[in-house]
Each structure stands twice: as C-alpha cells, then as structure tokens.
Design a protein around this motif. Structure first.
Motif, short mmCIF file in Angstrom:
data_model
loop_
_atom_site.label_atom_id
_atom_site.label_comp_id
_atom_site.label_asym_id
_atom_site.label_seq_id
_atom_site.Cartn_x
_atom_site.Cartn_y
_atom_site.Cartn_z
N MET A 1 -35.14 -41.30 -29.37
CA MET A 1 -36.33 -42.08 -29.51
C MET A 1 -36.90 -42.04 -30.69
O MET A 1 -37.10 -40.90 -30.82
N GLN A 2 -36.86 -42.81 -32.00
CA GLN A 2 -37.82 -42.59 -32.82
C GLN A 2 -38.63 -43.52 -33.04
O GLN A 2 -39.17 -44.49 -32.68
N GLU A 3 -39.57 -42.99 -33.02
CA GLU A 3 -41.23 -43.58 -33.68
C GLU A 3 -41.86 -43.66 -34.65
O GLU A 3 -42.12 -42.29 -35.85
N ASN A 4 -42.66 -44.81 -35.32
CA ASN A 4 -43.25 -44.37 -36.83
C ASN A 4 -44.14 -45.57 -37.06
O ASN A 4 -43.99 -46.65 -36.81
N GLU A 5 -44.89 -45.09 -36.74
CA GLU A 5 -46.60 -46.28 -36.32
C GLU A 5 -47.07 -47.22 -35.76
O GLU A 5 -46.88 -48.33 -35.47
N GLY A 6 -46.41 -46.22 -34.41
CA GLY A 6 -45.96 -47.57 -33.20
C GLY A 6 -45.16 -48.65 -33.20
O GLY A 6 -44.59 -48.72 -32.05
N LYS A 7 -43.70 -47.77 -34.31
CA LYS A 7 -42.55 -48.60 -33.81
C LYS A 7 -41.25 -48.34 -33.28
O LYS A 7 -40.89 -46.62 -34.13
N TYR A 8 -40.60 -48.29 -32.64
CA TYR A 8 -40.08 -47.65 -31.97
C TYR A 8 -38.50 -47.87 -31.62
O TYR A 8 -38.68 -49.32 -32.15
N ILE A 9 -37.10 -47.01 -32.04
CA ILE A 9 -36.07 -47.14 -32.16
C ILE A 9 -35.55 -46.45 -30.65
O ILE A 9 -35.80 -44.97 -30.38
N PHE A 10 -35.34 -47.05 -29.64
CA PHE A 10 -34.59 -46.37 -28.05
C PHE A 10 -33.69 -46.17 -27.88
O PHE A 10 -32.63 -45.76 -26.92
N GLY A 11 -32.68 -47.14 -28.99
CA GLY A 11 -31.43 -46.30 -29.23
C GLY A 11 -30.51 -47.44 -29.04
O GLY A 11 -30.72 -49.57 -28.97
N VAL A 12 -28.86 -48.07 -28.66
CA VAL A 12 -28.12 -49.26 -28.32
C VAL A 12 -28.12 -48.79 -26.89
O VAL A 12 -27.88 -47.83 -25.96
N VAL A 13 -28.23 -50.10 -26.55
CA VAL A 13 -27.81 -50.77 -25.03
C VAL A 13 -26.58 -51.79 -25.23
O VAL A 13 -26.29 -52.39 -26.51
N LYS A 14 -25.80 -51.56 -24.06
CA LYS A 14 -24.46 -51.87 -23.66
C LYS A 14 -25.00 -53.22 -22.61
O LYS A 14 -25.78 -53.13 -22.09
N VAL A 15 -23.97 -54.39 -22.92
CA VAL A 15 -24.34 -55.80 -22.20
C VAL A 15 -23.33 -55.81 -21.19
O VAL A 15 -21.99 -55.73 -21.50
N GLY A 16 -23.65 -55.66 -19.79
CA GLY A 16 -22.36 -55.37 -18.80
C GLY A 16 -21.24 -56.64 -18.61
O GLY A 16 -21.87 -58.09 -19.09
N ASP A 17 -20.54 -56.53 -17.65
CA ASP A 17 -19.99 -58.29 -17.67
C ASP A 17 -20.83 -59.00 -17.17
O ASP A 17 -20.71 -60.27 -16.93
N LYS A 18 -21.91 -58.58 -16.26
CA LYS A 18 -22.39 -59.93 -15.44
C LYS A 18 -24.05 -60.34 -16.75
O LYS A 18 -24.55 -61.03 -16.24
N GLY A 19 -23.47 -59.92 -17.65
CA GLY A 19 -24.84 -59.87 -19.14
C GLY A 19 -26.16 -59.23 -18.96
O GLY A 19 -27.52 -59.96 -19.39
N GLN A 20 -26.01 -57.86 -18.48
CA GLN A 20 -26.99 -56.56 -17.60
C GLN A 20 -27.16 -56.01 -18.96
O GLN A 20 -26.45 -55.98 -18.99
N ILE A 21 -28.17 -55.60 -19.03
CA ILE A 21 -28.77 -54.72 -19.51
C ILE A 21 -29.59 -54.00 -19.42
O ILE A 21 -30.03 -53.85 -18.75
N VAL A 22 -29.22 -52.17 -19.56
CA VAL A 22 -30.41 -50.94 -19.12
C VAL A 22 -31.14 -51.03 -20.24
O VAL A 22 -30.63 -51.03 -21.13
N ILE A 23 -32.80 -50.98 -19.57
CA ILE A 23 -33.39 -50.54 -20.48
C ILE A 23 -33.87 -49.62 -20.59
O ILE A 23 -34.84 -49.29 -19.19
N PRO A 24 -33.97 -48.38 -21.65
CA PRO A 24 -34.09 -47.42 -21.66
C PRO A 24 -35.38 -46.59 -21.49
O PRO A 24 -36.19 -46.99 -21.26
N LYS A 25 -34.62 -45.29 -20.37
CA LYS A 25 -36.10 -44.98 -19.41
C LYS A 25 -37.08 -44.45 -20.49
O LYS A 25 -38.37 -45.11 -20.07
N GLU A 26 -37.07 -44.61 -22.05
CA GLU A 26 -38.55 -43.74 -23.19
C GLU A 26 -39.06 -45.17 -23.09
O GLU A 26 -39.95 -45.28 -22.72
N ALA A 27 -37.94 -46.22 -23.29
CA ALA A 27 -38.83 -47.22 -23.17
C ALA A 27 -39.60 -48.23 -22.14
O ALA A 27 -40.42 -49.02 -22.37
#
Length: 69
Positions: A1-27
């Motif tokens: 996770m990268q943070e810059n003054e309250g703005k974050y980059i948590f990385g890339v998530v993939k959309v599964g077959d059912k349209g679901q994503i996993v929200i990263p633990k850090e987020a």
C-alpha cells in the motif's frame, strides 16, 4: 500500500466469474470495513467509488425525521 497525504494505492484487484472483487486487507483496515457492512457504489464515465453507507445514515435519518413531522 502506498499513501500520499491521505490518498492511497492499494494495488490491483481482479473481478471474479460472478463479478465479485476482494477488497484488499489494507483498505478494509484503513476504512474499517467489516464483514456484513453495506457499501454504496457510485460511478460516472471516469470510474467508480465505494462508500460505507453509514456515512449517509445520519443524513437519511434527518430526512426521514423531517418527513414524519
């Protein structure tokens, strides 16, 4: 996770077959997202955003209270 003054980059998530994503633990930690929490999905032509619905709950409560008076 990268943070810059309250703005974050948590990385890339993939959309599964059912349209679901996993929200990263850090987020989930930063935004205090727990299993069962409701999220509001907003979007426009540029992208999407997820917001916890409890952010809006007080506004909704005040609006509903005004309607019953």
């Amino acid at each position: 996770m990268q943070e810059n003054e309250g703005k974050y980059i948590f990385g890339v998530v993939k959309v599964g077959d059912k349209g679901q994503i996993v929200i990263p633990k850090e987020a989930r930690t930063v935004y205090n997202i727990k299993p069962g929490d409701a999220l509001l999905m907003l979007g426009d032509q540029k992208g999407m955003a997820l917001l916890k619905t409890d952010i809006f709950q007080s506004v909704i409560d005040q609006t509903m209270e005004g309607l019953t008076k």
